[in-house]
Motif scaffolding. Structure first.
Motif, PDB file in Angstrom:
ATOM      1  N   TYR A 254       0.827  -1.190   0.000  1.00  0.00           N
ATOM      2  CA  TYR A 254       0.000   0.000   0.000  1.00  0.00           C
ATOM      3  C   TYR A 254       0.872   1.254   0.000  1.00  0.00           C
ATOM      4  O   TYR A 254       2.034   1.225   0.399  1.00  0.00           O
ATOM      5  CB  TYR A 254      -0.929  -0.001   1.223  1.00  0.00           C
ATOM      6  N   ARG A 255       0.264   2.357  -0.431  1.00  0.00           N
ATOM      7  CA  ARG A 255       0.990   3.618  -0.495  1.00  0.00           C
ATOM      8  C   ARG A 255       1.349   4.109   0.905  1.00  0.00           C
ATOM      9  O   ARG A 255       0.557   3.997   1.836  1.00  0.00           O
ATOM     10  CB  ARG A 255       0.132   4.676  -1.200  1.00  0.00           C
ATOM     11  N   ASP A 256       2.562   4.678   1.042  1.00  0.00           N
ATOM     12  CA  ASP A 256       2.928   5.283   2.315  1.00  0.00           C
ATOM     13  C   ASP A 256       3.260   6.761   2.166  1.00  0.00           C
ATOM     14  O   ASP A 256       3.629   7.408   3.143  1.00  0.00           O
ATOM     15  CB  ASP A 256       4.084   4.536   2.987  1.00  0.00           C
ATOM     16  N   ARG A 257       3.111   7.283   0.961  1.00  0.00           N
ATOM     17  CA  ARG A 257       3.293   8.721   0.735  1.00  0.00           C
ATOM     18  C   ARG A 257       2.609   9.099  -0.570  1.00  0.00           C
ATOM     19  O   ARG A 257       2.330   8.254  -1.417  1.00  0.00           O
ATOM     20  CB  ARG A 257       4.768   9.107   0.707  1.00  0.00           C
ATOM     21  N   PHE A 258       2.324  10.388  -0.714  1.00  0.00           N
ATOM     22  CA  PHE A 258       1.763  10.929  -1.955  1.00  0.00           C
ATOM     23  C   PHE A 258       2.550  12.167  -2.351  1.00  0.00           C
ATOM     24  O   PHE A 258       3.078  12.882  -1.492  1.00  0.00           O
ATOM     25  CB  PHE A 258       0.289  11.299  -1.766  1.00  0.00           C
ATOM     26  N   LEU A 259       2.603  12.409  -3.651  1.00  0.00           N
ATOM     27  CA  LEU A 259       3.234  13.611  -4.181  1.00  0.00           C
ATOM     28  C   LEU A 259       2.117  14.581  -4.542  1.00  0.00           C
ATOM     29  O   LEU A 259       1.334  14.342  -5.464  1.00  0.00           O
ATOM     30  CB  LEU A 259       4.062  13.257  -5.417  1.00  0.00           C
ATOM     31  N   LEU A 260       2.027  15.682  -3.789  1.00  0.00           N
ATOM     32  CA  LEU A 260       0.898  16.604  -3.913  1.00  0.00           C
ATOM     33  C   LEU A 260       1.354  17.968  -4.414  1.00  0.00           C
ATOM     34  O   LEU A 260       2.461  18.415  -4.119  1.00  0.00           O
ATOM     35  CB  LEU A 260       0.193  16.759  -2.559  1.00  0.00           C
ATOM     36  N   LYS A 261       0.479  18.603  -5.171  1.00  0.00           N
ATOM     37  CA  LYS A 261       0.806  19.890  -5.769  1.00  0.00           C
ATOM     38  C   LYS A 261       0.400  21.037  -4.846  1.00  0.00           C
ATOM     39  O   LYS A 261      -0.694  21.053  -4.301  1.00  0.00           O
ATOM     40  CB  LYS A 261       0.101  20.033  -7.120  1.00  0.00           C
ATOM     41  N   GLN A 262       1.304  21.977  -4.681  1.00  0.00           N
ATOM     42  CA  GLN A 262       1.005  23.208  -3.952  1.00  0.00           C
ATOM     43  C   GLN A 262       1.591  24.370  -4.750  1.00  0.00           C
ATOM     44  O   GLN A 262       2.805  24.574  -4.752  1.00  0.00           O
ATOM     45  CB  GLN A 262       1.602  23.192  -2.547  1.00  0.00           C
ATOM     46  N   GLY A 263       0.729  25.086  -5.457  1.00  0.00           N
ATOM     47  CA  GLY A 263       1.216  26.139  -6.346  1.00  0.00           C
ATOM     48  C   GLY A 263       2.074  25.540  -7.447  1.00  0.00           C
ATOM     49  O   GLY A 263       1.667  24.635  -8.171  1.00  0.00           O
ATOM     50  N   ALA A 264       3.300  26.045  -7.571  1.00  0.00           N
ATOM     51  CA  ALA A 264       4.234  25.552  -8.592  1.00  0.00           C
ATOM     52  C   ALA A 264       5.136  24.450  -8.053  1.00  0.00           C
ATOM     53  O   ALA A 264       6.076  24.036  -8.723  1.00  0.00           O
ATOM     54  CB  ALA A 264       5.081  26.710  -9.120  1.00  0.00           C
ATOM     55  N   ARG A 265       4.866  23.971  -6.839  1.00  0.00           N
ATOM     56  CA  ARG A 265       5.726  22.956  -6.224  1.00  0.00           C
ATOM     57  C   ARG A 265       5.000  21.629  -6.092  1.00  0.00           C
ATOM     58  O   ARG A 265       3.781  21.568  -6.046  1.00  0.00           O
ATOM     59  CB  ARG A 265       6.178  23.413  -4.833  1.00  0.00           C
ATOM     60  N   LEU A 266       5.785  20.562  -6.031  1.00  0.00           N
ATOM     61  CA  LEU A 266       5.280  19.228  -5.707  1.00  0.00           C
ATOM     62  C   LEU A 266       5.852  18.827  -4.355  1.00  0.00           C
ATOM     63  O   LEU A 266       7.064  18.854  -4.158  1.00  0.00           O
ATOM     64  CB  LEU A 266       5.678  18.224  -6.779  1.00  0.00           C
ATOM     65  N   ILE A 267       4.971  18.484  -3.431  1.00  0.00           N
ATOM     66  CA  ILE A 267       5.388  18.222  -2.053  1.00  0.00           C
ATOM     67  C   ILE A 267       5.083  16.773  -1.685  1.00  0.00           C
ATOM     68  O   ILE A 267       3.930  16.330  -1.774  1.00  0.00           O
ATOM     69  CB  ILE A 267       4.653  19.162  -1.083  1.00  0.00           C
ATOM     70  N   PRO A 268       6.094  16.002  -1.265  1.00  0.00           N
ATOM     71  CA  PRO A 268       5.803  14.651  -0.778  1.00  0.00           C
ATOM     72  C   PRO A 268       5.197  14.721   0.624  1.00  0.00           C
ATOM     73  O   PRO A 268       5.745  15.365   1.522  1.00  0.00           O
ATOM     74  CB  PRO A 268       7.177  13.976  -0.773  1.00  0.00           C
ATOM     75  N   ILE A 269       4.057  14.076   0.795  1.00  0.00           N
ATOM     76  CA  ILE A 269       3.374  14.034   2.094  1.00  0.00           C
ATOM     77  C   ILE A 269       3.315  12.580   2.552  1.00  0.00           C
ATOM     78  O   ILE A 269       2.781  11.711   1.853  1.00  0.00           O
ATOM     79  CB  ILE A 269       1.943  14.612   1.997  1.00  0.00           C
ATOM     80  N   GLU A 270       3.888  12.312   3.715  1.00  0.00           N
ATOM     81  CA  GLU A 270       3.866  10.962   4.273  1.00  0.00           C
ATOM     82  C   GLU A 270       2.457  10.632   4.783  1.00  0.00           C
ATOM     83  O   GLU A 270       1.714  11.517   5.219  1.00  0.00           O
ATOM     84  CB  GLU A 270       4.867  10.848   5.417  1.00  0.00           C
ATOM     85  N   LEU A 271       2.122   9.353   4.744  1.00  0.00           N
ATOM     86  CA  LEU A 271       0.776   8.951   5.131  1.00  0.00           C
ATOM     87  C   LEU A 271       0.474   9.297   6.591  1.00  0.00           C
ATOM     88  O   LEU A 271      -0.661   9.635   6.928  1.00  0.00           O
ATOM     89  CB  LEU A 271       0.606   7.445   4.902  1.00  0.00           C
ATOM     90  N   HIS A 272       1.489   9.232   7.454  1.00  0.00           N
ATOM     91  CA  HIS A 272       1.245   9.529   8.869  1.00  0.00           C
ATOM     92  C   HIS A 272       0.919  11.011   9.106  1.00  0.00           C
ATOM     93  O   HIS A 272       0.468  11.381  10.183  1.00  0.00           O
ATOM     94  CB  HIS A 272       2.441   9.097   9.724  1.00  0.00           C
TER      95      HIS A 272
END
Length: 259
Positions: free
Chosen positions: A148-166
């Motif tokens: 299962y996924r433990d992180r996602f790559l999310l967009k914030q403005g012009a940046r991509l931010i890795p967010i951990e599942l926790h």
């Protein structure tokens, strides 16, 4: 951008080709392939395209077999009518996973996601695309050591931010978009439907409360008995939406919460 479509249904292939070009008329469709055999033959004798749009069930097998026969040097957006392949898709070069019938807005978001990744890894003549770096990022952000996924790559403005599942309290949908809410009350748009997220999240740690919410247990602040055997849930961080568990799911939810 140069794209290959791998799809064994002629009508679906034509519709997808039209939809891609409606999303971005500058996209060049190099070929439309309908089988594992044809895909291996084409990819073995041509330069790697920028992107593959790949159906999973083909006339002569699953498209995952292509990865077993040759090295794929292109990111992939998988298209399929079956959501059970999501985990397997993210073990290879997948940047997204679209369920049929393909929604044009979802396809547009997937193509935009790919373009954002290209910005990070270079797209100019002097700075060509670092495909190895891009694929490394995909594999680092799209699956962890478990299924299962433990992180996602999310967009914030012009940046991509890795967010951990926790860091995530819950996922929710609003006005046809899906969002992540973190414990520090940040909200991010995420390029998956809740149905798709349900396949990517460990059910021990996240529960599909209803059509609008997927919850982590620590996000459940209070549980209220409600009319008609439903449960009303107060969340933290708080939400303006009222969250209900239906009578049919209330027993499953109680067991999940450890009752």
């Amino acid at each position: 951008m140069k794209v290959i479509i791998i799809e064994d249904e002629a009508l679906a292939a034509r519709q997808l080709k039209t939809m891609v070009q409606d999303c971005d008329e500058t996209i060049e469709i190099l070929a439309v392939l309908d089988s594992v055999e044809a895909s291996v033959a084409w990819l073995s004798t041509h330069s790697a395209p920028d992107l593959l749009l790949m159906d999973i069930e083909l006339v002569d097998g699953q498209s995952f077999e292509i990865f077993n026969q040759i090295e794929i040097k292109s990111p992939v957006i998988f298209t399929t009518a079956y959501n059970e392949y999501a985990i397997q898709a993210f073990r290879v070069n997948s940047i997204d996973y679209l369920l049929k019938p393909i929604d044009e807005d979802a396809l547009r978001r997937s193509l935009a996601k790919f373009q954002e990744l290209k910005k990070i890894y270079g797209t100019t003549q002097d700075n060509p695309l670092d495909i190895d770096g891009l694929l490394h990022l995909i594999k680092q952000t799209q699956h962890g050591p478990s299924e299962y996924r433990d992180r996602f790559l999310l967009k914030q403005g012009a940046r991509l931010i890795p967010i951990e599942l926790h860091e995530i309290a819950y996922f929710y949908s609003q006005e046809r978009l899906s969002f992540v809410k973190t414990w520090d009350e940040r909200a991010f748009i995420i390029d998956y439907t809740l149905d798709e997220l349900e396949c990517l999240l460990n059910p021990k740690h996240f529960f599909r409360a209803n059509r609008q919410f997927i919850l982590c247990p620590k996000a459940v602040d209070k549980i209220h008995l409600h009319f008609n055997s439903r449960l009303k849930i107060d969340l933290r961080p708080p939400t303006e939406e009222e969250v209900f568990i239906s009578r049919d799911k209330s027993s499953e939810f109680r067991n999940w919460m450890g009752e």
